[in-house]
Design a protein around this motif. Structure first.
Motif, PDB file in Angstrom:
ATOM      1  N   VAL A  63      51.717  42.081  45.422  1.00 14.99           N
ATOM      2  CA  VAL A  63      51.716  42.914  44.027  1.00 14.99           C
ATOM      3  C   VAL A  63      50.318  43.842  44.579  1.00 14.99           C
ATOM      4  O   VAL A  63      49.101  43.306  44.826  1.00 14.99           O
ATOM      5  N   VAL A  64      50.367  45.082  44.396  1.00 15.95           N
ATOM      6  CA  VAL A  64      49.275  45.931  44.321  1.00 15.95           C
ATOM      7  C   VAL A  64      49.330  46.738  42.511  1.00 15.95           C
ATOM      8  O   VAL A  64      50.122  47.398  42.336  1.00 15.95           O
ATOM      9  N   ILE A  65      48.147  46.431  41.905  1.00 14.42           N
ATOM     10  CA  ILE A  65      47.916  47.030  40.851  1.00 14.42           C
ATOM     11  C   ILE A  65      46.921  48.111  40.978  1.00 14.42           C
ATOM     12  O   ILE A  65      45.822  47.856  41.269  1.00 14.42           O
ATOM     13  N   ILE A  66      47.385  49.417  40.376  1.00 12.32           N
ATOM     14  CA  ILE A  66      46.522  50.474  40.354  1.00 12.32           C
ATOM     15  C   ILE A  66      46.017  50.700  38.849  1.00 12.32           C
ATOM     16  O   ILE A  66      46.903  51.132  38.110  1.00 12.32           O
ATOM     17  N   SER A  67      44.751  50.358  38.706  1.00 18.55           N
ATOM     18  CA  SER A  67      44.323  50.494  37.090  1.00 18.55           C
ATOM     19  C   SER A  67      42.803  50.516  37.070  1.00 18.55           C
ATOM     20  O   SER A  67      42.410  49.652  38.048  1.00 18.55           O
ATOM     21  N   PRO A  68      42.086  51.208  36.291  1.00 22.82           N
ATOM     22  CA  PRO A  68      40.878  51.113  36.175  1.00 22.82           C
ATOM     23  C   PRO A  68      40.219  49.890  35.479  1.00 22.82           C
ATOM     24  O   PRO A  68      39.283  49.431  35.335  1.00 22.82           O
ATOM     25  N   SER A  69      41.116  49.208  34.776  1.00 22.49           N
ATOM     26  CA  SER A  69      40.955  47.955  34.030  1.00 22.49           C
ATOM     27  C   SER A  69      41.988  46.991  34.132  1.00 22.49           C
ATOM     28  O   SER A  69      43.230  47.332  34.436  1.00 22.49           O
ATOM     29  N   LEU A  70      41.931  45.858  33.775  1.00 26.72           N
ATOM     30  CA  LEU A  70      42.747  44.812  33.899  1.00 26.72           C
ATOM     31  C   LEU A  70      42.665  43.659  32.726  1.00 26.72           C
ATOM     32  O   LEU A  70      41.790  43.644  32.158  1.00 26.72           O
ATOM     33  N   THR A  71      43.914  43.084  32.427  1.00 28.14           N
ATOM     34  CA  THR A  71      43.794  42.123  31.276  1.00 28.14           C
ATOM     35  C   THR A  71      43.172  40.989  31.919  1.00 28.14           C
ATOM     36  O   THR A  71      42.857  40.913  33.078  1.00 28.14           O
ATOM     37  N   ASP A  72      42.473  40.082  30.971  1.00 25.19           N
ATOM     38  CA  ASP A  72      41.847  38.811  31.591  1.00 25.19           C
ATOM     39  C   ASP A  72      43.037  38.067  32.651  1.00 25.19           C
ATOM     40  O   ASP A  72      42.675  37.392  33.840  1.00 25.19           O
ATOM     41  N   MET A  73      44.155  38.061  32.522  1.00 29.53           N
ATOM     42  CA  MET A  73      45.290  37.370  33.332  1.00 29.53           C
ATOM     43  C   MET A  73      45.258  37.923  34.649  1.00 29.53           C
ATOM     44  O   MET A  73      45.203  37.311  35.496  1.00 29.53           O
ATOM     45  N   LEU A  74      45.389  39.406  34.455  1.00 34.90           N
ATOM     46  CA  LEU A  74      45.587  39.871  35.771  1.00 34.90           C
ATOM     47  C   LEU A  74      44.283  39.811  36.515  1.00 34.90           C
ATOM     48  O   LEU A  74      44.282  39.768  37.785  1.00 34.90           O
ATOM     49  N   ALA A  75      43.161  40.015  35.826  1.00 39.11           N
ATOM     50  CA  ALA A  75      42.088  39.959  36.518  1.00 39.11           C
ATOM     51  C   ALA A  75      41.702  38.354  37.250  1.00 39.11           C
ATOM     52  O   ALA A  75      41.120  38.411  38.294  1.00 39.11           O
ATOM     53  N   ALA A  76      42.398  37.481  36.643  1.00 38.38           N
ATOM     54  CA  ALA A  76      42.141  36.162  37.082  1.00 38.38           C
ATOM     55  C   ALA A  76      43.060  36.278  38.646  1.00 38.38           C
ATOM     56  O   ALA A  76      42.617  35.412  39.353  1.00 38.38           O
ATOM     57  N   HIS A  77      44.380  36.684  38.220  1.00 34.78           N
ATOM     58  CA  HIS A  77      44.938  36.743  39.485  1.00 34.78           C
ATOM     59  C   HIS A  77      44.442  37.444  40.578  1.00 34.78           C
ATOM     60  O   HIS A  77      44.367  36.871  41.944  1.00 34.78           O
ATOM     61  N   ALA A  78      43.796  38.614  40.311  1.00 36.96           N
ATOM     62  CA  ALA A  78      43.040  39.584  41.375  1.00 36.96           C
ATOM     63  C   ALA A  78      41.964  38.506  41.995  1.00 36.96           C
ATOM     64  O   ALA A  78      41.754  38.450  43.211  1.00 36.96           O
ATOM     65  N   ALA A  79      41.300  37.876  41.122  1.00 35.91           N
ATOM     66  CA  ALA A  79      40.114  36.959  41.611  1.00 35.91           C
ATOM     67  C   ALA A  79      40.649  35.930  42.391  1.00 35.91           C
ATOM     68  O   ALA A  79      39.754  35.608  43.463  1.00 35.91           O
ATOM     69  N   ALA A  80      41.742  35.492  42.151  1.00 34.36           N
ATOM     70  CA  ALA A  80      42.323  34.269  43.050  1.00 34.36           C
ATOM     71  C   ALA A  80      43.019  34.738  44.346  1.00 34.36           C
ATOM     72  O   ALA A  80      43.517  33.871  44.888  1.00 34.36           O
ATOM     73  N   GLY A  81      42.836  36.210  44.513  1.00 33.86           N
ATOM     74  CA  GLY A  81      43.566  36.677  45.484  1.00 33.86           C
ATOM     75  C   GLY A  81      45.080  36.622  45.444  1.00 33.86           C
ATOM     76  O   GLY A  81      46.069  36.854  46.484  1.00 33.86           O
ATOM     77  N   ARG A  82      45.749  36.610  44.353  1.00 32.88           N
ATOM     78  CA  ARG A  82      47.253  36.481  44.417  1.00 32.88           C
ATOM     79  C   ARG A  82      47.854  37.817  44.231  1.00 32.88           C
ATOM     80  O   ARG A  82      49.035  38.034  44.277  1.00 32.88           O
TER      81      ARG A  82
END
Length: 215
Positions: A39-58
């Protein structure tokens, strides 16, 4: 009314682009991660859940507004921003590239919709109202959850194991077909519901196949 074709896609290792980082994008992304998509997300901001997924490398986060040109190589695209004009632009680019696109703000602008999904291990049930109402699809999915209980997961695992053993042990296509029909008539699901099912050992499986083979 538009008719949709239900399909089950293998997204393992496939690049899926989601434009948007809000609550809608989060709902779209969860099943994609479960299906092991890249998954690739294009956005200037993320929800807390999406940010957690990004931080975890998912997932991969492109911290930017959608500007066009980022969809090449995607297997699927989700236009899930809170700006309808952005979603329309994403849909237009995806169509030019021949990539299936789902548009959250205007389903008719895309060429696939996402159903409500109920999972019980190997069992996947998809519910769609063809755009009549996502809330109603969710309600119907919840109703089905009460009918298709947790016992379906071990039941389907049992069937899968037995089918594999029958195919491995029986060379005759005719006999295999008969054994598989007999397998479907076993009362295993009801036994699992009642808590009386006893796990079949390899010896029991072998004995059952031998006995059924002689019928």
């Amino acid at each position: 009314m538009k008719k949709y074709l239900p399909v089950m896609l293998d997204l393992g290792g496939r690049r899926v682009v989601v434009v948007g980082g809000g609550a809608v994008a989060e709902r779209k992304t969860g099943p994609l991660l479960e299906a092991e998509a890249e998954v690739v997300i294009i956005s200037p901001s993320l929800t807390d859940m999406l940010a957690a997924h990004a931080a975890a490398g998912r997932l991969t986060w492109m911290n930017a507004e959608y500007a066009g040109g980022e969809l090449a190589g995607a297997f699927l695209v989700y236009a899930a921003s809170n700006q309808p004009e952005v979603n329309e632009a994403v849909a237009g680019e995806a169509r030019k590239l021949g990539i299936p696109v789902n548009v959250a703000s205007h389903a008719e602008a895309g060429n696939f919709i996402t159903p409500g999904v109920l999972r019980r291990g190997r069992l996947t049930v998809a519910v769609s109202t063809s755009g009549a109402g996502p809330g109603i699809a969710a309600k119907i999915t919840d109703q089905l959850a009460g009918v298709l209980g947790a016992e379906y997961e071990p039941y389907l695992d049992f069937l899968h194991r037995m089918r594999s053993e029958i195919k491995r042990r029986e060379p005759s296509a005719e006999v295999r077909s008969r054994l598989l029909r007999r397998l479907g008539s076993l009362d295993v699901l009801n036994e699992m519901r009642q808590g009386t099912f006893i796990e079949w050992t390899p010896g029991v499986i072998e004995a059952w196949i031998a006995a059924e083979r002689e019928r």
